[in-house]
Design a protein around this motif. Structure first.
Motif: not given
Length: 337
Positions: A164-166, A169, A238, A331, A334-335, A337
């Motif tokens: 995921h794009h999170c 970060s 991750k 991770y 925020r998965r 989001d």
């Protein structure tokens, strides 16, 4: 005696005037393409600036695609075990030298425009070079000084979109840095100074950099680095979290929506597996670190080790696995989001 560490970074420039400091400490000469260390004083001769190199490829218009399958979930599972070998070998390499506090003393190494220790300087400059090669565009690579890195000089590589794009970060290298220097290193090496400041810095660079797996034409790997290998192993959390989420999304979604860190940690933890991993790395350390003797009948069993195998088990039990789970929890939170 003089120790010289080759940098091969002629494009780095800090001006040209020599600066002399501290007559009571080791002398560190920073010349273009080399770093030499002597005793008596600290003196830095900064390299003159020169144009950045250009690369004669990437103009064909063909996209560069990572076809190694290293970053797919099945490949990550195998990578976790391979990292154990690299960590143990790198620990053995660093353990050959004493602590050598000058390598970590901010007052023992000064370069115009830079404030930090020899190790910090070497790690930063090496990461700058790797950033120009596009290393830190890979989702499994995490620099220690991301705010100071230049953009790549080569065409970007397209990697499989597993996370995921999170995931972009999440970087806990500050915690890993403190763990290595404050907790692991004092237990690993002998106290004192054996005048190997340069060798120590070189070893710690290997410890602080990621296992270099450069794509395509740059698929040449340096000696296995320790701390960044530890960092890479921890940040693989991750990928582990993504795999577990895909296996049971409904089970994790409730805990994620409730922001329940404790429940997520319980879902992620398998105590039997943790004990197995600790035992496995301890056995591997016994094999790698054993001081073997050869007699008339062949190898003689010996219980003397270059490093204590229990140190490796403790590293995994106290730091690697808990920090990997911290990455997994961050991770998963925020998965959605």
């Amino acid at each position: 005696m003089e120790a010289v560490l080759r940098l091969h970074q002629p494009h780095l420039g800090f001006g040209s005037r020599p600066i002399t400091y501290f007559s009571s400490k080791s002398t560190i000469f920073h010349r273009q393409n080399s770093l030499s260390i002597k005793r008596c004083q600290v003196r830095v001769i900064a390299a003159s600036s020169s144009p950045s190199p250009s690369f004669p490829f990437g103009d064909s218009g063909k996209k560069r695609v990572d076809e190694s399958k290293i970053l797919i979930l099945d490949g990550i599972r195998h990578s976790l075990i391979r990292e154990e070998d690299s960590i143990i070998v790198s620990l053995l390499e660093r353990a050959k030298y004493s602590y050598n506090a000058n390598a970590y003393d901010k007052d023992a190494f000064l370069v115009d425009g830079f404030s930090g220790s020899l190790v910090e300087y070497m790690v930063l400059e090496t990461e700058k070079l790797h950033a120009q090669l596009g290393i830190y565009k890979k989702p499994d690579e995490h620099p220690f000084f991301p705010e100071y890195l230049p953009e790549p000089m080569i065409p970007p590589m397209q990697h499989p979109q597993v996370l995921h794009h999170c995931g972009d970060s999440i970087n806990i290298n500050n915690t890993i840095w403190n763990m290595y220097f404050k907790h692991l290193l004092p237990r690993l090496v002998k106290a004192g100074n054996d005048d190997n400041c340069g060798c120590v810095a070189a070893c710690d660079i290997l410890c602080l950099q990621v296992l270099i797996k450069l794509p395509v034409l740059w698929s040449v790997r340096a000696s296995p680095p320790l701390l960044q290998t530890i960092s890479k192993r921890i940040h693989y959390g991750k990928f582990v979290a993504e795999a577990k989420f895909q296996d049971a999304p409904h089970e994790y979604e409730a805990a994620i929506k409730a922001r329940d860190r404790k429940l997520l940690l319980e879902l992620l933890t398998y105590e039997t597996v943790d004990k197995f991993v600790k035992k496995r790395v301890e056995i591997m350390a016994q094999q790698y670190a054993a001081v073997e003797k050869i007699g008339e009948t062949g190898y003689i069993p010996n219980s003397v080790y270059r490093i204590n195998p229990s140190l490796i088990a403790d590293l995994y039990g106290d730091w690697v696995m808990p920090l990997a789970k911290e990455v997994q929890v961050e991770y998963l939170l925020r998965r959605l989001d």
